[in-house]
Design an enzyme around this catalytic site. Structure first.
Site, PDB file in Angstrom:
ATOM      1  N   TYR A 227      20.311  -3.931  22.690  1.00 47.73           N
ATOM      2  CA  TYR A 227      19.712  -3.209  23.810  1.00 47.73           C
ATOM      3  C   TYR A 227      20.572  -2.007  24.207  1.00 47.73           C
ATOM      4  O   TYR A 227      21.810  -2.094  24.204  1.00 47.73           O
ATOM      5  CB  TYR A 227      19.605  -4.127  25.038  1.00 47.73           C
ATOM      6  CG  TYR A 227      18.787  -5.376  24.827  1.00 47.73           C
ATOM      7  CD1 TYR A 227      17.476  -5.472  25.285  1.00 47.73           C
ATOM      8  CD2 TYR A 227      19.339  -6.493  24.193  1.00 47.73           C
ATOM      9  CE1 TYR A 227      16.732  -6.633  25.110  1.00 47.73           C
ATOM     10  CE2 TYR A 227      18.606  -7.653  24.017  1.00 47.73           C
ATOM     11  CZ  TYR A 227      17.303  -7.716  24.466  1.00 47.73           C
ATOM     12  OH  TYR A 227      16.575  -8.870  24.300  1.00 47.73           O
ATOM     13  N   HIS A 235      13.998  -2.674  26.950  1.00 46.95           N
ATOM     14  CA  HIS A 235      13.595  -3.416  25.755  1.00 46.95           C
ATOM     15  C   HIS A 235      14.650  -3.187  24.667  1.00 46.95           C
ATOM     16  O   HIS A 235      15.330  -2.157  24.649  1.00 46.95           O
ATOM     17  CB  HIS A 235      12.234  -2.942  25.254  1.00 46.95           C
ATOM     18  CG  HIS A 235      11.093  -3.329  26.146  1.00 46.95           C
ATOM     19  ND1 HIS A 235      10.668  -4.635  26.284  1.00 46.95           N
ATOM     20  CD2 HIS A 235      10.293  -2.592  26.948  1.00 46.95           C
ATOM     21  CE1 HIS A 235       9.653  -4.684  27.126  1.00 46.95           C
ATOM     22  NE2 HIS A 235       9.411  -3.458  27.551  1.00 46.95           N
ATOM     23  N   LYS A 266      10.374  -2.339  16.607  1.00 48.29           N
ATOM     24  CA  LYS A 266      11.820  -2.204  16.669  1.00 48.29           C
ATOM     25  C   LYS A 266      12.337  -1.737  15.312  1.00 48.29           C
ATOM     26  O   LYS A 266      11.681  -1.925  14.289  1.00 48.29           O
ATOM     27  CB  LYS A 266      12.479  -3.536  17.052  1.00 48.29           C
ATOM     28  CG  LYS A 266      11.987  -4.107  18.380  1.00 48.29           C
ATOM     29  CD  LYS A 266      12.696  -5.387  18.741  1.00 48.29           C
ATOM     30  CE  LYS A 266      12.006  -6.092  19.907  1.00 48.29           C
ATOM     31  NZ  LYS A 266      11.875  -5.248  21.096  1.00 48.29           N
TER      32      LYS A 266
END
Length: 290
Positions: A227, A235, A266
């Site tokens: 993070y 997020h 991601k």
């Protein structure tokens, strides 16, 4: 940071636990350590959406904190000193004082509520008295000219407010025993022991040193979630996967990892330690075919 008092972490069934809410906040704010809450909430013990203390630390988090001198890792020994008669009396006296203080606070809050709703209370009493008078008039008990003459003003200080039942009072729980021996001996911490564990900790430490927050990434198919700030506000941007530098990977492996990251939006980080003992990273982002 080094001036802060080391935080006590207790090793229970091989799980490093932090029992103090204040210590948990300090770990998060001062050391960027997230951990994982595993306890039930006192008033909501049967739900599992929101968990409470203790805070369980990962092996990587404990190893890093020990390196930084931020914690003392102690064994939660069952060899506790029995409280004396005087200590028991002091404890009971403290709990009684706490209850009495809550009773006074409860009464003060009730008085404030009465003050705030005084107009509505008086109006309600007057309406009820007027209704009773009308019923008495209809039965001929009083003359038609009779009026309500009662004074409905309230002296709040004289209103009887019963105390809260003792079973509903708040009880302060110890976050650690005050009766433990003072010569607590820190636990010898043996992590990491294998090459795989050394690689995971090396990656964790390197990313932490770069200013990131990290948490367990197993539910996303990786070793860590990375993070840019506190996970309560951000997020995760990366899924870190630790891979030995000499491990061979097929094209299918790479495609699978790329698709893994794209499904959860991601970037996948392939992390390894090179011959120079430095951590290297390869990022994978799935773009697809237009």
């Amino acid at each position: 940071m080094n001036e802060l008092k080391p935080i006590k972490v207790y090793l229970q069934n091989d799980k490093p636990l932090v029992w103090s809410a204040r210590d948990s906040v300090e770990l998060r704010e001062q050391w960027r350590i997230v951990g994982c809450l595993i306890g039930c909430l006192p008033r909501l013990p049967r739900q599992n959406n929101y968990l409470g203390l203790p805070l369980q630390l990962s092996k990587e988090e404990v190893t890093l904190l020990l390196e930084k001198g931020a914690i003392l890792l102690l064994n939660n020994s069952s060899d506790l000193k029995q409280p004396s008669v005087q200590e028991k009396e002091e404890f009971n006296e403290y709990r009684q004082k706490s209850y009495q203080a809550q009773v006074e606070m409860f009464r003060e809050e009730r008085k404030k509520e009465i003050h705030q709703n005084m107009a509505n209370i008086i109006e309600g009493k007057r309406d009820k008295a007027q209704k009773d008078l009308e019923e008495r008039k209809s039965r001929g008990e009083v003359s038609e000219e009779a009026e309500v003459e009662e004074d409905f003003s309230i002296d709040v200080d004289k209103v009887p407010i019963p105390p809260i039942p003792k079973k509903f009072s708040l009880v302060q729980l110890f976050t650690e025993s005050p009766y433990k021996p003072e010569d607590e001996v820190p636990v010898v911490w043996g992590y990491p022991t294998s090459e795989k564990e050394r690689l995971k900790f090396g990656v964790y430490r390197d990313l932490w040193n770069q200013g990131y927050f990290l948490s367990n990434g197993s539910k996303f198919g990786g070793d860590f979630l990375v993070y840019p700030g506190d996970p309560s506000r951000y997020h995760s941007h990366y899924i870190a996967i630790c891979i030995p530098h000499e491990k061979k990977m097929s094209a299918l492996d790479i495609v699978s990892m790329g698709r893994l990251g794209s499904n959860v939006r991601k970037t996948v980080l392939l992390c390894s330690e090179g011959p120079d003992n430095k951590i290297s990273y390869i990022s994978l982002q799935w773009t697809g075919i237009s």
